[in-house]
Design an enzyme around this catalytic site. Sequence first.
Site, PDB file in Angstrom:
ATOM      1  N   ASP A   1     -10.279  -6.219  -0.720  1.00  0.00           N
ATOM      2  CA  ASP A   1      -9.260  -5.641   0.166  1.00  0.00           C
ATOM      3  C   ASP A   1      -9.961  -4.858   1.260  1.00  0.00           C
ATOM      4  O   ASP A   1     -10.730  -3.938   0.986  1.00  0.00           O
ATOM      5  CB  ASP A   1      -8.352  -4.715  -0.651  1.00  0.00           C
ATOM      6  CG  ASP A   1      -7.192  -4.145   0.152  1.00  0.00           C
ATOM      7  OD1 ASP A   1      -7.068  -4.474   1.339  1.00  0.00           O
ATOM      8  OD2 ASP A   1      -6.412  -3.368  -0.425  1.00  0.00           O
TER       9      ASP A   1
ATOM     10  N   ASP B   1       0.846  -1.199   0.000  1.00  0.00           N
ATOM     11  CA  ASP B   1       0.000   0.000   0.000  1.00  0.00           C
ATOM     12  C   ASP B   1       0.877   1.243   0.000  1.00  0.00           C
ATOM     13  O   ASP B   1       1.840   1.344   0.768  1.00  0.00           O
ATOM     14  CB  ASP B   1      -0.905   0.010   1.231  1.00  0.00           C
ATOM     15  CG  ASP B   1      -2.039  -1.001   1.128  1.00  0.00           C
ATOM     16  OD1 ASP B   1      -2.778  -0.944   0.129  1.00  0.00           O
ATOM     17  OD2 ASP B   1      -2.173  -1.844   2.025  1.00  0.00           O
TER      18      ASP B   1
END
Length: 229
Positions: free
Chosen positions: A188, A46
């Site tokens: 996610d 991320d």
Amino acid sequence: MPATDWLSRLPTDRLIAEYSMWSADLIRLADDVVRIEGHADILHIDVADGHFAPALLFFPDLVARLRGATDIPIHVHLMVADAVLVSQVEQFADAGADLISIHAENTSVANEALSVIKARRLAAGIVLRVETPVVACKPYLDRVDFLTLLGTAIGVKGQGLDPAATDRLLEAKSLIWDSGRRIVLAADGGIREHTVPELCAAGAETVVLGSLAFGTENLAARMKWLHDL
């Protein structure tokens, strides 16, 4: 050999195991990479700039070091403002990413960013925030290899799964089917032991595992459970 050849080697008979390095032991990252070898199909990185998403995460040098430490494909998820998106794509491509996902909400530069990803011969992905209508991904489906739906608010850990997450996956699966292309559908956020079967049943081919993977002492048993789904 094409840079995206690894896509053809992803499993199709079980859930793809995508490991979020945000949930690894960040002071012993190299040790955790060794621990997950043989279990993780993809490493998920991320990247957040503190503007598009409230978190501040990770940077190209980290990806470059990970690339030198493992052959596991690296998926970089860019949660950054339009003004820096294309530059970030270039930097993470240089660092060794195999797949770079951008957000459909980066409307002013999304097409340019996807063109850059493809020009670098990398796999491309599109991500939707939990509040964004699923149909917003449709203009990009002719160019992407992954479609990721967030099931929680962006850039915040530890939240519960949004009640609409499974319906959104079903809608996305239908759009992928209509596109006629092979696009991996990913979930996610809100990934818990009780939510993974629901997400899988709704069409998710991979879930981004955080504490569900890194928080267990018996990783082999956890992966057997995941694969049996």
